[in-house]
Enzyme design. Sequence first.
Site, PDB file in Angstrom:
ATOM      1  N   LYS A  37       0.822  -1.217   0.000  1.00 41.80           N
ATOM      2  CA  LYS A  37       0.000   0.000   0.000  1.00 41.80           C
ATOM      3  C   LYS A  37       0.857   1.268   0.000  1.00 41.80           C
ATOM      4  O   LYS A  37       0.594   2.191  -0.766  1.00 41.80           O
ATOM      5  CB  LYS A  37      -0.931   0.016   1.227  1.00 41.80           C
ATOM      6  N   ARG A  62     -10.135   0.236   8.035  1.00 40.32           N
ATOM      7  CA  ARG A  62      -9.755  -1.144   8.342  1.00 40.32           C
ATOM      8  C   ARG A  62     -10.891  -1.926   8.964  1.00 40.32           C
ATOM      9  O   ARG A  62     -10.727  -3.119   9.246  1.00 40.32           O
ATOM     10  CB  ARG A  62      -8.572  -1.141   9.303  1.00 40.32           C
ATOM     11  N   ARG A 105      11.185  -6.959   5.605  1.00 38.53           N
ATOM     12  CA  ARG A 105      11.116  -5.553   6.020  1.00 38.53           C
ATOM     13  C   ARG A 105      11.575  -5.406   7.470  1.00 38.53           C
ATOM     14  O   ARG A 105      12.225  -4.431   7.820  1.00 38.53           O
ATOM     15  CB  ARG A 105       9.674  -5.037   5.852  1.00 38.53           C
ATOM     16  N   ARG A 128      10.454  -1.684  13.022  1.00 39.92           N
ATOM     17  CA  ARG A 128       9.063  -1.675  13.490  1.00 39.92           C
ATOM     18  C   ARG A 128       8.810  -2.807  14.472  1.00 39.92           C
ATOM     19  O   ARG A 128       9.160  -3.948  14.219  1.00 39.92           O
ATOM     20  CB  ARG A 128       8.115  -1.790  12.280  1.00 39.92           C
ATOM     21  N   ARG A 152      -1.387  -9.856  12.918  1.00 36.11           N
ATOM     22  CA  ARG A 152      -1.886  -8.819  12.004  1.00 36.11           C
ATOM     23  C   ARG A 152      -2.652  -9.442  10.843  1.00 36.11           C
ATOM     24  O   ARG A 152      -3.646  -8.881  10.368  1.00 36.11           O
ATOM     25  CB  ARG A 152      -0.728  -7.981  11.474  1.00 36.11           C
TER      26      ARG A 152
HETATM   27  P1  ATP Z   1       1.482  -2.048   4.670  1.00 38.30           P
HETATM   28  O1  ATP Z   1       2.696  -2.886   4.905  1.00 38.30           O
HETATM   29  O2  ATP Z   1       0.672  -2.546   3.489  1.00 38.30           O
HETATM   30  O3  ATP Z   1       1.796  -0.604   4.579  1.00 38.30           O
HETATM   31  P2  ATP Z   1       0.767  -2.504   7.466  1.00 38.30           P
HETATM   32  O4  ATP Z   1      -0.441  -3.202   8.009  1.00 38.30           O
HETATM   33  O5  ATP Z   1       2.069  -3.202   7.633  1.00 38.30           O
HETATM   34  O6  ATP Z   1       0.503  -2.203   5.948  1.00 38.30           O
HETATM   35  P3  ATP Z   1       0.277   0.106   8.643  1.00 38.30           P
HETATM   36  O7  ATP Z   1      -0.840   0.419   7.747  1.00 38.30           O
HETATM   37  O8  ATP Z   1       1.399   1.030   8.731  1.00 38.30           O
HETATM   38  O9  ATP Z   1       1.038  -1.232   8.272  1.00 38.30           O
HETATM   39  O10 ATP Z   1      -0.352  -0.140  10.117  1.00 38.30           O
HETATM   40  C1  ATP Z   1       0.420  -0.528  11.221  1.00 38.30           C
HETATM   41  C2  ATP Z   1      -0.443  -0.642  12.478  1.00 38.30           C
HETATM   42  O11 ATP Z   1      -1.030   0.641  12.798  1.00 38.30           O
HETATM   43  C3  ATP Z   1      -1.655  -1.584  12.388  1.00 38.30           C
HETATM   44  O12 ATP Z   1      -1.332  -2.921  12.632  1.00 38.30           O
HETATM   45  C4  ATP Z   1      -2.584  -0.983  13.472  1.00 38.30           C
HETATM   46  O13 ATP Z   1      -2.194  -1.360  14.764  1.00 38.30           O
HETATM   47  C5  ATP Z   1      -2.351   0.509  13.334  1.00 38.30           C
HETATM   48  N1  ATP Z   1      -3.317   1.119  12.405  1.00 38.30           N
HETATM   49  C6  ATP Z   1      -3.027   1.698  11.197  1.00 38.30           C
HETATM   50  N2  ATP Z   1      -4.144   2.112  10.590  1.00 38.30           N
HETATM   51  C7  ATP Z   1      -5.176   1.792  11.416  1.00 38.30           C
HETATM   52  C8  ATP Z   1      -6.594   1.928  11.338  1.00 38.30           C
HETATM   53  N3  ATP Z   1      -7.188   2.472  10.277  1.00 38.30           N
HETATM   54  N4  ATP Z   1      -7.346   1.483  12.381  1.00 38.30           N
HETATM   55  C9  ATP Z   1      -6.781   0.936  13.446  1.00 38.30           C
HETATM   56  N5  ATP Z   1      -5.467   0.750  13.575  1.00 38.30           N
HETATM   57  C10 ATP Z   1      -4.651   1.171  12.580  1.00 38.30           C
HETATM   58 MG    MG Z   2       2.269   1.065   5.189  1.00 38.81          MG
END
Ligand code: ATP
Ligand code: MG
Length: 192
Positions: A13, A89, A128, A134, A145
Amino acid sequence: MNIVIFGAPGSGKGTQSALLIEEYGYYHISTGDVLRAQIAQGTELGKIADSYISKGQLIPDELMIDILDDVLSAHPESAKGVVFDGFPRTIHQADALDVLLEKRGGKLDIVVGLEVEEEELIERLINRGKTSGRSDDNMETIKKRLDVYNNQTNPLRDHYMEQGKYEAVHGMGSIEDIFANIKSVVEKHRSL
Ligand code: ATP
Ligand code: MG
């Protein structure tokens, strides 16, 4: 245009959002980045966010929705168009997004769903984790997740499909090829 980039953790994303911004000049909101910036600054909000993120859980809807509302208000240029990355989400967040956009005279135009096999997601996230620093890029949290994604977020796919807004894009292969496919679905909706 308002675009949601949708997909599982590690689906790309962030990478594809950056290319969309470069191409169309919309405002980028990554809720993950917003939360991580709060954690880095050591704010109260950051402490709360960290307690969920490090466990692979979602931040509670009401809090997340308030944060998004604040970000939109703080960036009036977002009225011209936004790429939402990591939001919504949950179904509740999706309903709230409709309200937030409507309040500003806009609407959601398209949801681009990056579809990637689970094995590949895990491999990307583990990789990553070697450099991201992270707290959630480790095997245990990645599994959590993906569970959260499958249970709470994936239902949005049907939700947006029913609205005719969901466009599936195959999320494996080269970054450029994936982006070319994203561009073609975005162009299709631009002319609707
Ligand atoms: P990607 O790797 O595709 O960018 P990702 O799931 O690794 O996606 P982020 O979108 O950065 O990473 O989200 C990391 C964390 O932040 C999530 O696991 C959650 O705890 C929190 N978070 C992010 N967006 C939301 C949301 N819309 N609602 C609730 N928690 C969120
Ligand atoms: Mg991201």
